[in-house]
Design a protein around this motif. Structure first.
Motif, PDB file in Angstrom:
ATOM      1  N   ASN A   1       0.811  -1.218   0.000  1.00  0.00           N
ATOM      2  CA  ASN A   1       0.000   0.000   0.000  1.00  0.00           C
ATOM      3  C   ASN A   1       0.844   1.267   0.000  1.00  0.00           C
ATOM      4  O   ASN A   1       0.323   2.371   0.048  1.00  0.00           O
TER       5      ASN A   1
ATOM      6  N   ASN B   1      -9.664   6.752   2.777  1.00  0.00           N
ATOM      7  CA  ASN B   1      -9.568   5.503   3.522  1.00  0.00           C
ATOM      8  C   ASN B   1      -8.204   4.881   3.245  1.00  0.00           C
ATOM      9  O   ASN B   1      -7.606   5.090   2.205  1.00  0.00           O
TER      10      ASN B   1
ATOM     11  N   ARG C   1      -9.385   1.267  -0.179  1.00  0.00           N
ATOM     12  CA  ARG C   1     -10.492   0.452  -0.671  1.00  0.00           C
ATOM     13  C   ARG C   1     -11.016   0.873  -2.043  1.00  0.00           C
ATOM     14  O   ARG C   1     -12.042   0.359  -2.499  1.00  0.00           O
ATOM     15  N   ASP C   2     -10.354   1.818  -2.700  1.00  0.00           N
ATOM     16  CA  ASP C   2     -10.773   2.230  -4.034  1.00  0.00           C
ATOM     17  C   ASP C   2      -9.547   2.737  -4.791  1.00  0.00           C
ATOM     18  O   ASP C   2      -8.499   3.005  -4.180  1.00  0.00           O
TER      19      ASP C   2
ATOM     20  N   SER D   1      -6.022   4.096  -3.331  1.00  0.00           N
ATOM     21  CA  SER D   1      -4.880   3.217  -3.585  1.00  0.00           C
ATOM     22  C   SER D   1      -3.699   4.010  -4.126  1.00  0.00           C
ATOM     23  O   SER D   1      -2.557   3.862  -3.653  1.00  0.00           O
TER      24      SER D   1
ATOM     25  N   ARG E   1      -7.954  -6.381  -6.536  1.00  0.00           N
ATOM     26  CA  ARG E   1      -8.871  -6.404  -5.395  1.00  0.00           C
ATOM     27  C   ARG E   1      -8.549  -7.627  -4.535  1.00  0.00           C
ATOM     28  O   ARG E   1      -8.519  -8.759  -5.024  1.00  0.00           O
TER      29      ARG E   1
ATOM     30  N   GLY F   1     -10.140  -8.893  -1.142  1.00  0.00           N
ATOM     31  CA  GLY F   1     -11.168  -8.603  -0.157  1.00  0.00           C
ATOM     32  C   GLY F   1     -11.658  -7.184  -0.360  1.00  0.00           C
ATOM     33  O   GLY F   1     -12.024  -6.784  -1.476  1.00  0.00           O
ATOM     34  N   GLU F   2     -11.651  -6.387   0.705  1.00  0.00           N
ATOM     35  CA  GLU F   2     -12.054  -4.984   0.598  1.00  0.00           C
ATOM     36  C   GLU F   2     -10.932  -4.093   0.088  1.00  0.00           C
ATOM     37  O   GLU F   2     -11.172  -2.953  -0.307  1.00  0.00           O
ATOM     38  N   ALA F   3      -9.714  -4.608   0.089  1.00  0.00           N
ATOM     39  CA  ALA F   3      -8.553  -3.793  -0.270  1.00  0.00           C
ATOM     40  C   ALA F   3      -8.436  -3.617  -1.772  1.00  0.00           C
ATOM     41  O   ALA F   3      -8.842  -4.471  -2.565  1.00  0.00           O
ATOM     42  N   CYS F   4      -7.862  -2.474  -2.156  1.00  0.00           N
ATOM     43  CA  CYS F   4      -7.639  -2.153  -3.566  1.00  0.00           C
ATOM     44  C   CYS F   4      -6.194  -1.667  -3.706  1.00  0.00           C
ATOM     45  O   CYS F   4      -5.796  -0.711  -3.025  1.00  0.00           O
TER      46      CYS F   4
END
Length: 336
Positions: A69, A183, A188-189, A193, A265, A267-270
Motif C-alpha cells: 500500500n 480511507n 479500498r478504491d 490506492s 482487489r 477482499g475490501e482492499a484495492c
C-alpha cells in the motif's frame, strides 16, 4: 545516478563484473552499471544478494522496503545523525514556544499547498465551491497564528483537511473515478490506492533528506515522539503530500494512465497491480524532477523545507540567503 525499483515478485538482483543483473527465473531482464545505482526500492518478495546490498551501502546508498500500500517498512543505510543537529531538534521540541513555531510553519505551508492545488484546477473548472474552499483554507491558515497549543492547531488542520478532501468529487467529475472519502490500511478504491502509494514514495524521499541533514526521524512536532517512530518525517511530509503525491495522482487521472484492470482487489482492499506500480513510479519520478516545487525539484524543495524548520529550531549554522529565497518563492507562489 538512479534508483532501482523492484516491484515484480520473484525478481533476483546479483552483482557480476561491476553490473547489477536483474533476472526473473533465470532470464536476465535488465543490466545496470553498479556505480550508477544510488538506491534500491523493494516493493515485492524479491532476492537482493549480499554483494548487491554491500555495494549499495558501502557507497552511501540506501535500500528501502515498501509495503504493497506504499507504507515505508524500513530503510537500510544512511544513518548520519549529527549530535548538534539532534540536540537542537530535541531542545526545540521541549521548548513550548519553539515547538509551536515549528508546528505552525509546517501546517501553514500545508494549507497553502492545498489551497494552491484547488486554485490551479479551478482555472479550468470555474467552480464557486472550489473558490470558497480555497478562501476557507486561507482563513484556517490565518487562524493558526493565534493558537497557543499544538492540539488546537491540529484541530484546525483536521477541519481544513475535511474541507479539502470534500473538494475531490469536483476535481474528479470529468474522470472515470469517484471519491467517497479518504480511507487507508487498506485503501479500498483506486484513488485512495494511488494516494497511499504516492504518500509512501513521498515518505521515502523525505526520510532520506532528513537523514542527510543529520536530523533524527523520531522527534516530531506535530506527531510527537510516543506514537510515531518517524514522527518528524511525517511532519515534514505535510506540504509535500499535496505538492508531490496528490499532484501525481491527479496527473495520472487526467492523463488516463490507468484503467480499472490496473487495480487488484483483495477482499475490501484495492491496490495498484505490479505493472501499474511501475507506471505510477515513472509519473511520480517525472513530477519529482520538474521544477514545480516553488521553482525547484522535489529533493531540493525538501532540503529548503528543512532549512526553514532548522531556522525555527534556532540553528544558525547555514546560509540564510538560501532559506530567505525559499520564503520569497513560497510567498510568490501563494499569491500567484
Amino acid at each position: 545516478m538512479a534508483k532501482l525499483y523492484l516491484s515484480q515478485p520473484g525478481l533476483k538482483v546479483n552483482l557480476n563484473s561491476g553490473k547489477f543483473i536483474v533476472s526473473l527465473r533465470g532470464e536476465t531482464l535488465h543490466t545496470v552499471p553498479e556505480l550508477y545505482v544510488e538506491g534500491i526500492v523493494v516493493m515485492a518478495p524479491v532476492q537482493v544478494t549480499y554483494a548487491v546490498t554491500a555495494s549499495v551501502l558501502e557507497r552511501g546508498g540506501t535500500i528501502t522496503y515498501l509495503a504493497r500500500n506504499g507504507d515505508v517498512q524500513g530503510i537500510l543505510g544512511l544513518d548520519v545523525q549529527q549530535g548538534r543537529q539532534v540536540l537542537l531538534q530535541a531542545a526545540a521540541h521541549l521548548d513550548p514556544a519553539k515547538r509551536l513555531q515549528v508546528a505552525r510553519g509546517m501546517l501553514q505551508r500545508k494549507l497553502q499547498a492545498q489551497r494552491q492545488l484547488l486554485l490551479r484546477y479551478n482555472k479550468s473548472l470555474h467552480s464557486d465551491e472550489l473558490t470558497e474552499a480555497a478562501e476557507r483554507l486561507q482563513m484556517y491558515a490565518d487562524r493558526l497564528t493565534a493558537c497557543t497549543s499544538v492540539k488546537a492547531m491540529l484541530g484546525i488542520e483536521g477541519t481544513a483537511s475535511k474541507d479539502y478532501y470534500d473538494c475531490f468529487p469536483l476535481l474528479l467529475k470529468n474522470s472515470d473515478y469517484t471519491w467517497e472519502g479518504r480511507n487507508r490500511r487498506p485503501p479500498r478504491d483506486p484513488v485512495n490506492s494511488m494516494l497511499s502509494f504516492a504518500y509512501g514514495l513521498v515518505e521515502r524521499a523525505v526520510q532520506l533528506e532528513v537523514m542527510h541533514a543529520g536530523l533524527t526521524c523520531g522527534i516530531g512536532f506535530l506527531h510527537g515522539v510516543n506514537d510515531y517512530k518517524n514522527g518528524f518525517v511525517y511532519d515534514v511530509m505535510e506540504s509535500f503530500r499535496t505538492l508531490a503525491a496528490e499532484r501525481t495522482v491527479f496527473r495520472c487521472i487526467n492523463r488516463r494512465i490507468f484503467s480499472p484492470d490496473d487495480f487488484d482487489r483483495v477482499g475490501e482492499a484495492c491496490y495498484l497491480s505490479s505493472d501499474a506500480r511501475k507506471r505510477f513510479i515513472i509519473q511520480f519520478s517525472d513530477c519529482a524532477r520538474e521544477k514545480g516545487f516553488y521553482g525547484t525539484n522535489l529533493s531540493e524543495a525538501i532540503k529548503k523545507e528543512l532549512l526553514l524548520i532548522r531556522k525555527d529550531f534556532g540553528d544558525d549554522s547555514f546560509n540564510l540567503n538560501e532559506e530567505i529565497l525559499y520564503e520569497k518563492e513560497v510567498e510568490t507562489h501563494e499569491n500567484a
